[in-house]
Design a protein around this motif. Structure first.
Motif: not given
Length: 321
Positions: A121-122, A223, A227-228, A230
């Protein structure tokens, strides 16, 4: 709406509506086409008129009935709204399909060991703002459940070796009078503030034993826009009775992450986010562990003793679906 539906529920009246959809007609002609007696046809038409479906006009010696299309269009709009809502609730149908496949595969212990799921999710906030939503019990309980469930009991000790306890109820069971849907217990393994979180969690079977052990790793990567996030979800120690749980992992955990994204107030600090919405009804965090206990500057990963199996207490709790 009730009067309208009651009027249309009668097959004889529905036949008259279909005939009037072609063109306005008199009572006598409608009775002939419907192969019914005229007095009975008149009663049906009067019921439809009271519901607003038709209007009548006196023309010479005849009474002509005319269909009111606006009323039917309003009904069609309402039915489409209900259908659209059902389309959005397709997760249950997906779960049902998954359930059949998983139950067919669950023949012996360990049948699902090694199964893994990856979620990405970004998020539109930096890792430092996202982190409390992954470690603070009050913030976690706002999103850590599928759409049709709510957290009724929750413990998350944000430290290596810290306990995790989750208890779920139906989202509409606001007073807690219905049966508990499920319970899970686990332990935090690793934690590196605003970067990395690892825990193990076991949903419990009705008899209190662990259905399987989930090994969950969350990684936060900054980013340009936030935030990415995972998440790697891996299954071990799967029992034959774990099929119902494993069938819902991809759907349920995915829904939970989508709820996380939806609860994040853009640009707000964690403290503001926590005060912006009340704790879900019926949910009381057993403890709160501020993220400051693990400052973002900490570079080393803290780890709990390695273990692959969680001891499940003997508790007669219902299993989550």
């Amino acid at each position: 709406m009730d009067v309208l539906l009651a009027a249309l529920a009668d097959p004889a009246r529905w036949r008259l509506v279909a005939l009037l959809a072609e063109r306005p007609r008199s009572v006598g002609v409608l009775a002939q086409l419907a192969e019914a007696r005229q007095p009975q046809t008149t009663k049906h038409l009067q019921a439809l008129e009271r519901a607003g479906v038709v209007v009548s006009h006196r023309t010479g010696q005849r009474r002509i009935y005319e269909l009111q299309p606006t009323v039917l269009r309003d009904l069609a709009t309402e039915l489409l709204r209900l259908a659209d809502g059902a389309d959005q609730a397709q997760a249950f149908h997906l779960y049902r399909d998954n359930l059949h496949a998983e139950r067919s595969a669950a023949h012996e212990p360990g049948w699902a060991d090694g199964r893994s799921f990856t979620f990405v999710r970004s998020v539109g906030v930096p890792p430092e703002q996202l982190w409390p939503h992954l470690t603070d019990p009050a913030l976690l309980a706002r999103w850590w459940a599928p759409d049709d469930l709510r957290v009724s009991e929750f413990t998350f000790e944000a430290r290596p070796g810290g306990r995790i306890v989750q208890e779920y109820r139906d989202v509409d069971d606001l007073d807690g009078s219905d049966t508990i849907v499920g319970r899970a217990e686990g332990v935090v393994d690793e934690i590196r503030a605003a970067e990395h979180l690892v825990y193990r969690l076991s949903p419990l079977l009705p008899g209190g034993g662990a259905a399987f052990t989930a090994h969950v790793e969350l990684d936060l990567r900054p980013t340009a826009t936030g935030t990415d996030l995972e998440v790697l979800y891996r299954v071990t120690n799967s029992t034959v009775d774990s099929a119902d749980f494993i069938a819902g992992i991809e759907i349920g955990f995915g829904q939970s992450l989508d709820k996380l994204i939806a609860t994040l107030p853009a640009g707000a600090s964690p403290a503001a986010a926590r005060s912006a919405a009340a704790f879900p009804a019926g949910t009381v965090p057993s403890a709160a562990f501020p993220s400051a206990a693990f400052p973002a500057a900490a570079a080393d990963t803290l780890a709990a003793p390695a273990a692959d199996t969680l001891a499940a207490p003997a508790a007669d709790t219902r299993s989550p679906k």
